[in-house]
Design an enzyme around this catalytic site. Sequence first.
Site, PDB file in Angstrom:
ATOM      1  CB  CYS A   1      -0.984  -0.024   1.166  1.00  0.00           C
ATOM      2  SG  CYS A   1      -0.256   0.163   2.813  1.00  0.00           S
ATOM      3  N   GLY A   2       0.387   2.388   0.249  1.00  0.00           N
ATOM      4  CA  GLY A   2       1.229   3.580   0.165  1.00  0.00           C
ATOM      5  C   GLY A   2       2.395   3.526   1.125  1.00  0.00           C
TER       6      GLY A   2
ATOM      7  N   GLY B   1       2.722   0.776   3.380  1.00  0.00           N
ATOM      8  CA  GLY B   1       2.912  -0.617   3.811  1.00  0.00           C
ATOM      9  C   GLY B   1       2.291  -0.904   5.172  1.00  0.00           C
ATOM     10  CB  ILE B   2       1.450   1.350   7.971  1.00  0.00           C
ATOM     11  CG1 ILE B   2       2.898   1.827   8.111  1.00  0.00           C
ATOM     12  CG2 ILE B   2       0.806   1.211   9.357  1.00  0.00           C
ATOM     13  CD1 ILE B   2       3.047   3.260   8.615  1.00  0.00           C
ATOM     14  N   GLY B   3      -0.941   0.078   6.579  1.00  0.00           N
ATOM     15  CA  GLY B   3      -2.330  -0.373   6.645  1.00  0.00           C
ATOM     16  C   GLY B   3      -2.502  -1.800   6.160  1.00  0.00           C
TER      17      GLY B   3
ATOM     18  CG  HIS C   1      15.608 -13.784  13.692  1.00  0.00           C
ATOM     19  ND1 HIS C   1      16.198 -12.795  14.447  1.00  0.00           N
ATOM     20  CD2 HIS C   1      16.625 -14.524  13.186  1.00  0.00           C
ATOM     21  CE1 HIS C   1      17.522 -12.934  14.406  1.00  0.00           C
ATOM     22  NE2 HIS C   1      17.802 -13.979  13.636  1.00  0.00           N
TER      23      HIS C   1
HETATM   24  C1  RB5 Z   1      -3.988   5.303   0.612  1.00  0.00           C
HETATM   25  O1  RB5 Z   1      -4.013   6.656   0.320  1.00  0.00           O
HETATM   26  C2  RB5 Z   1      -3.074   5.034   1.815  1.00  0.00           C
HETATM   27  O2  RB5 Z   1      -3.672   5.498   2.982  1.00  0.00           O
HETATM   28  C3  RB5 Z   1      -2.781   3.571   1.904  1.00  0.00           C
HETATM   29  O3  RB5 Z   1      -2.182   3.139   0.724  1.00  0.00           O
HETATM   30  C4  RB5 Z   1      -1.850   3.126   3.001  1.00  0.00           C
HETATM   31  O4  RB5 Z   1      -0.675   3.895   3.018  1.00  0.00           O
HETATM   32  C5  RB5 Z   1      -2.446   2.988   4.332  1.00  0.00           C
HETATM   33  O5  RB5 Z   1      -1.804   2.528   5.286  1.00  0.00           O
END
Ligand code: RB5
Length: 152
Positions: free
Chosen positions: A74-75, A77-79, A107
């Site tokens: 994703c933008g 990688g967190i979400g 690990h």
């Molecule tokens: C999308 O705009 C963005 O919020 C998503 O890709 C991501 O970074 C969320 O964690």
Amino acid sequence: MADEGEGARLEHMVAIACDHGGFALKEALKVALPDVKWLDLGTNSADSVDYPDFAGKLADAIKAGKAGRGILICGSGIGISIAANRHAHIRCALAHDVTGARLCRQHNDANVLALGGRTIGEAVAKECVEVFLRTTFDGGHHQKRVDKLGSC
Ligand code: RB5
């Protein structure tokens, strides 16, 4: 060479999925790593979509045995890594560098690598994926810790 059978071949598949923030990097990785047997689960454009939907598609594909490992983008990688880790059989690691991509295999026996399409360069992302795919789990004292994470 002996036929490995359908199951073995599917195990070698690498599922890849992203939201709109990861679309450009997903396409770039497929071009940069043409020898990887990609199972592309979308999204297929830069139109806005919701990352939990694509983390879910990839988690389902791994659960069904359609792929052995996965790459999620994703933008940041967190979400998408948070969403993936809501699925009990997924151990998803967000990596920003090659060391992280290697250690999450050695690990943590991570089965999914998350990358930030807006935070990591294409060359580093390519190397992260290569290292993630070729590195094996160290086992040993790491095994009992991974076991404590839950089922996989
Ligand atoms: C999308 O705009 C963005 O919020 C998503 O890709 C991501 O970074 C969320 O964690």
